[in-house]
Design a protein around this motif. Structure first.
Motif, PDB file in Angstrom:
ATOM      1  N   PHE A 167      11.618  -7.320   1.854  1.00 30.91           N
ATOM      2  CA  PHE A 167      10.930  -6.480   2.843  1.00 30.91           C
ATOM      3  C   PHE A 167       9.657  -7.235   3.233  1.00 30.91           C
ATOM      4  O   PHE A 167       8.772  -7.401   2.395  1.00 30.91           O
ATOM      5  CB  PHE A 167      10.516  -5.133   2.242  1.00 30.91           C
ATOM      6  CG  PHE A 167      11.638  -4.370   1.615  1.00 30.91           C
ATOM      7  CD1 PHE A 167      12.328  -3.405   2.344  1.00 30.91           C
ATOM      8  CD2 PHE A 167      11.993  -4.588   0.288  1.00 30.91           C
ATOM      9  CE1 PHE A 167      13.362  -2.687   1.760  1.00 30.91           C
ATOM     10  CE2 PHE A 167      13.019  -3.874  -0.293  1.00 30.91           C
ATOM     11  CZ  PHE A 167      13.697  -2.920   0.438  1.00 30.91           C
ATOM     12  N   VAL A 168       9.571  -7.692   4.447  1.00 31.77           N
ATOM     13  CA  VAL A 168       8.394  -8.476   4.856  1.00 31.77           C
ATOM     14  C   VAL A 168       7.644  -7.723   5.950  1.00 31.77           C
ATOM     15  O   VAL A 168       8.076  -7.687   7.099  1.00 31.77           O
ATOM     16  CB  VAL A 168       8.809  -9.885   5.338  1.00 31.77           C
ATOM     17  CG1 VAL A 168       7.574 -10.674   5.746  1.00 31.77           C
ATOM     18  CG2 VAL A 168       9.581 -10.617   4.244  1.00 31.77           C
ATOM     19  N   PRO A 169       6.519  -7.097   5.575  1.00 31.17           N
ATOM     20  CA  PRO A 169       5.732  -6.381   6.583  1.00 31.17           C
ATOM     21  C   PRO A 169       5.147  -7.358   7.595  1.00 31.17           C
ATOM     22  O   PRO A 169       4.856  -8.510   7.260  1.00 31.17           O
ATOM     23  CB  PRO A 169       4.618  -5.712   5.763  1.00 31.17           C
ATOM     24  CG  PRO A 169       5.043  -5.796   4.325  1.00 31.17           C
ATOM     25  CD  PRO A 169       5.931  -6.995   4.227  1.00 31.17           C
ATOM     26  N   ASP A 170       5.008  -6.857   8.830  1.00 33.17           N
ATOM     27  CA  ASP A 170       4.271  -7.514   9.900  1.00 33.17           C
ATOM     28  C   ASP A 170       3.108  -8.360   9.344  1.00 33.17           C
ATOM     29  O   ASP A 170       2.227  -7.820   8.674  1.00 33.17           O
ATOM     30  CB  ASP A 170       3.666  -6.352  10.721  1.00 33.17           C
ATOM     31  CG  ASP A 170       3.522  -6.694  12.164  1.00 33.17           C
ATOM     32  OD1 ASP A 170       3.364  -7.877  12.453  1.00 33.17           O
ATOM     33  OD2 ASP A 170       3.581  -5.749  12.973  1.00 33.17           O
ATOM     34  N   ALA A 171       3.105  -9.656   9.648  1.00 33.60           N
ATOM     35  CA  ALA A 171       2.049 -10.525   9.110  1.00 33.60           C
ATOM     36  C   ALA A 171       0.654 -10.069   9.552  1.00 33.60           C
ATOM     37  O   ALA A 171      -0.312 -10.195   8.809  1.00 33.60           O
ATOM     38  CB  ALA A 171       2.287 -11.969   9.560  1.00 33.60           C
TER      39      ALA A 171
END
Ligand SMILES: [Zn+2]
Length: 188
Positions: A95-99
């Motif tokens: 799960f990679v949140p908005d940078a």
């Protein structure tokens, strides 16, 4: 003069409608119960942004992640179950949140009753879910508009759809993601 009583005809209509509604309701309930209230190939995410905290709760049919829903029987199944729990408890890249939101993972947990160590192998053949919960602390949570699920979808090919509910300071959103989409987006 007004007539207070309902005619016999109207009463039987109402009774029939009531019985019909009950039967339909029961059928819907049975259909739901037959699959344990879940759909293989799907998973659901509850995403909440509250102050600096991003929380994601995932509920997945175990089948969507593992391909079976009973306690592991064979050595290969035991290994797959352990690998799944270990991976979901270290969710880097899943799960990679908005940078732009600058989030750092704070906590992660993943559990399934069917995979608990004291669950008897092959004890029951009902449907089983896996629940996971993640929290991040974000430097700019207000900027969060997406979570990239590419790692999750690449790693677990059985997942076909992701239904997400997002509660954020800018509003509530519902999004359905289907392969080959990989990034869950909401708001503008
Ligand atoms: Zn199932």
């Amino acid at each position: 003069m007004t007539h207070a009583s309902v005619s016999p005809h109207r009463t039987s209509d109402r009774l029939r409608n009531c019985v019909l509604a009950t039967v339909l309701g029961l059928a819907a309930w049975q259909a739901h119960a037959a699959t344990g209230g879940h759909q293989h190939g799907a998973l659901t995410l509850d995403i909440a942004i509250d102050g600096p905290t991003l929380a994601i709760e995932m509920e997945a049919p175990l089948d969507s992640l593992l391909g079976f829903e009973h306690a592991p029987r064979t050595a290969a199944q035991k290994q797959a179950a352990q690998a799944l729990l270990a991976r979901l408890r270290q969710p880097d890249g899943l799960f990679v949140p908005d940078a732009a939101a600058a989030c750092t993972l704070k906590s992660a947990s993943a559990d399934s009753a069917a995979l608990a160590p004291d669950t008897k192998a092959g004890g029951h053949a009902d449907h089983a879910d896996l629940d996971a919960r993640y929290e991040w602390t974000c430097g700019n949570a207000a900027a969060l508009r997406s979570v990239d699920l590419g790692g999750l979808l690449d790693g677990y090919q059985r997942i076909q759809t992701v239904d997400a509910q997002i509660a954020s300071p800018t509003g509530q959103f519902k999004q359905r993601l289907k392969r080959p989409q990989k990034v869950l987006r909401w708001g503008k």
